[in-house]
Design a protein around this motif. Sequence first.
Motif, PDB file in Angstrom:
ATOM      1  N   ILE A  92      31.495  32.560  74.806  1.00  0.00           N
ATOM      2  CA  ILE A  92      32.453  31.507  74.423  1.00  0.00           C
ATOM      3  C   ILE A  92      32.107  30.182  75.097  1.00  0.00           C
ATOM      4  O   ILE A  92      32.454  29.109  74.569  1.00  0.00           O
ATOM      5  N   GLN A  93      31.393  30.232  76.230  1.00  0.00           N
ATOM      6  CA  GLN A  93      31.038  28.971  76.904  1.00  0.00           C
ATOM      7  C   GLN A  93      30.039  28.152  76.084  1.00  0.00           C
ATOM      8  O   GLN A  93      29.867  26.962  76.339  1.00  0.00           O
ATOM      9  N   ILE A  94      29.367  28.810  75.113  1.00  0.00           N
ATOM     10  CA  ILE A  94      28.530  28.016  74.189  1.00  0.00           C
ATOM     11  C   ILE A  94      29.173  28.007  72.787  1.00  0.00           C
ATOM     12  O   ILE A  94      28.510  27.749  71.788  1.00  0.00           O
ATOM     13  N   GLU A 112      34.021  30.601  94.048  1.00  0.00           N
ATOM     14  CA  GLU A 112      33.520  30.654  92.675  1.00  0.00           C
ATOM     15  C   GLU A 112      33.267  29.254  92.129  1.00  0.00           C
ATOM     16  O   GLU A 112      33.891  28.279  92.537  1.00  0.00           O
ATOM     17  N   GLY A 113      32.356  29.210  91.171  1.00  0.00           N
ATOM     18  CA  GLY A 113      32.111  27.991  90.409  1.00  0.00           C
ATOM     19  C   GLY A 113      32.107  28.376  88.944  1.00  0.00           C
ATOM     20  O   GLY A 113      32.180  29.559  88.605  1.00  0.00           O
ATOM     21  N   CYS A 114      32.023  27.407  88.061  1.00  0.00           N
ATOM     22  CA  CYS A 114      32.017  27.704  86.624  1.00  0.00           C
ATOM     23  C   CYS A 114      31.264  26.589  85.916  1.00  0.00           C
ATOM     24  O   CYS A 114      31.531  25.408  86.175  1.00  0.00           O
ATOM     25  N   LEU A 115      30.331  26.984  85.050  1.00  0.00           N
ATOM     26  CA  LEU A 115      29.543  25.975  84.335  1.00  0.00           C
ATOM     27  C   LEU A 115      30.428  25.140  83.409  1.00  0.00           C
ATOM     28  O   LEU A 115      30.040  24.045  83.020  1.00  0.00           O
ATOM     29  N   SER A 116      31.614  25.632  83.079  1.00  0.00           N
ATOM     30  CA  SER A 116      32.546  24.894  82.212  1.00  0.00           C
ATOM     31  C   SER A 116      33.477  23.993  83.022  1.00  0.00           C
ATOM     32  O   SER A 116      34.298  23.259  82.428  1.00  0.00           O
ATOM     33  N   GLN A 128      33.862  40.084  86.827  1.00  0.00           N
ATOM     34  CA  GLN A 128      35.290  39.795  86.593  1.00  0.00           C
ATOM     35  C   GLN A 128      35.473  38.363  86.083  1.00  0.00           C
ATOM     36  O   GLN A 128      36.273  38.117  85.171  1.00  0.00           O
ATOM     37  N   HIS A 129      34.713  37.421  86.641  1.00  0.00           N
ATOM     38  CA  HIS A 129      34.789  36.021  86.203  1.00  0.00           C
ATOM     39  C   HIS A 129      34.402  35.919  84.723  1.00  0.00           C
ATOM     40  O   HIS A 129      35.073  35.236  83.937  1.00  0.00           O
ATOM     41  N   GLU A 130      33.313  36.603  84.341  1.00  0.00           N
ATOM     42  CA  GLU A 130      32.821  36.493  82.953  1.00  0.00           C
ATOM     43  C   GLU A 130      33.737  37.243  81.981  1.00  0.00           C
ATOM     44  O   GLU A 130      33.970  36.770  80.858  1.00  0.00           O
ATOM     45  N   ASP A 188      36.872  37.643  82.369  1.00  0.00           N
ATOM     46  CA  ASP A 188      38.010  36.707  82.228  1.00  0.00           C
ATOM     47  C   ASP A 188      37.734  35.713  81.105  1.00  0.00           C
ATOM     48  O   ASP A 188      38.608  35.435  80.280  1.00  0.00           O
ATOM     49  N   HIS A 189      36.499  35.135  81.071  1.00  0.00           N
ATOM     50  CA  HIS A 189      36.159  34.170  80.009  1.00  0.00           C
ATOM     51  C   HIS A 189      36.393  34.789  78.627  1.00  0.00           C
ATOM     52  O   HIS A 189      36.849  34.114  77.704  1.00  0.00           O
ATOM     53  N   LEU A 190      36.046  36.069  78.475  1.00  0.00           N
ATOM     54  CA  LEU A 190      36.181  36.722  77.155  1.00  0.00           C
ATOM     55  C   LEU A 190      37.645  36.824  76.743  1.00  0.00           C
ATOM     56  O   LEU A 190      37.959  36.987  75.563  1.00  0.00           O
TER      57      LEU A 190
HETATM   58 ZN    ZN Z   1      32.844  30.426  84.269  1.00  0.00          ZN
END
Ligand code: ZN
Length: 173
Positions: free
Chosen positions: A50-52, A92-96, A135-137, A139-141
């Motif tokens: 979803i990030q792309i 944590e960080g996030c590319l979004s 868990q972070h990824e 979560d994105h879903l």
């Molecule tokens: Zn992220």
Amino acid sequence: MALRDILILPDKRLRKVSEPVKKIDSAIRRLVEDMFETMYDAPGIGLAAIQIGTAKRIVTLDLAKKDEPNDPQVFINPEIVWSSAEKATYEEGCLSIPEFYDEVERPAQVKVRYLDLEGKSCEIEADGLLATCLQHEIDHLNGTLFIDHLSKLKRDRVIKKFAKAAKRAAETA
Ligand code: ZN
Ligand code: K1U
């Protein structure tokens, strides 16, 4: 392969719940290739489709250290089937949400069931950074961002900052 744009907060698509992959065909394999190219270019250690902009339940990860060979991992339709009561805190960080980092507490260990690129059902028990990233990824879903695990005050501040930046960018475009 193609380098794809990464969606940035407050893009509403980041809040979508992604659909399970029904069939692993050439389109899914191409999407996975694009995810790796985009993730390595960013650079990042994880990416959710979803990030792309593609709302499919696919995650790519590579947690290899700088001096180690690449270790690309793909998780299709990943599900957390067990989480430990023990918690761990990671920054944590996030590319979004570029250049914003904060500490998040999550279960220290998880067991994740997923399909590999051949469609084989697999399970992995993870701890440390792998448990955090999975868990972070995942979560994105489900349309969840790591800032949703922070206080409302911190979350609202970050959202406001990125909304302002998006508005400014739209005005100057
Ligand atoms: Zn992220
Ligand atoms: O989902 C994403 O946006 C990717 C994210 C994954 C992640 C990082 C840290 C904790 C949880 C999840 C990133 O890759 S942020 C960038 C990053 O951490 C990094 C980039 C280059 C080298 C090392 C780390």
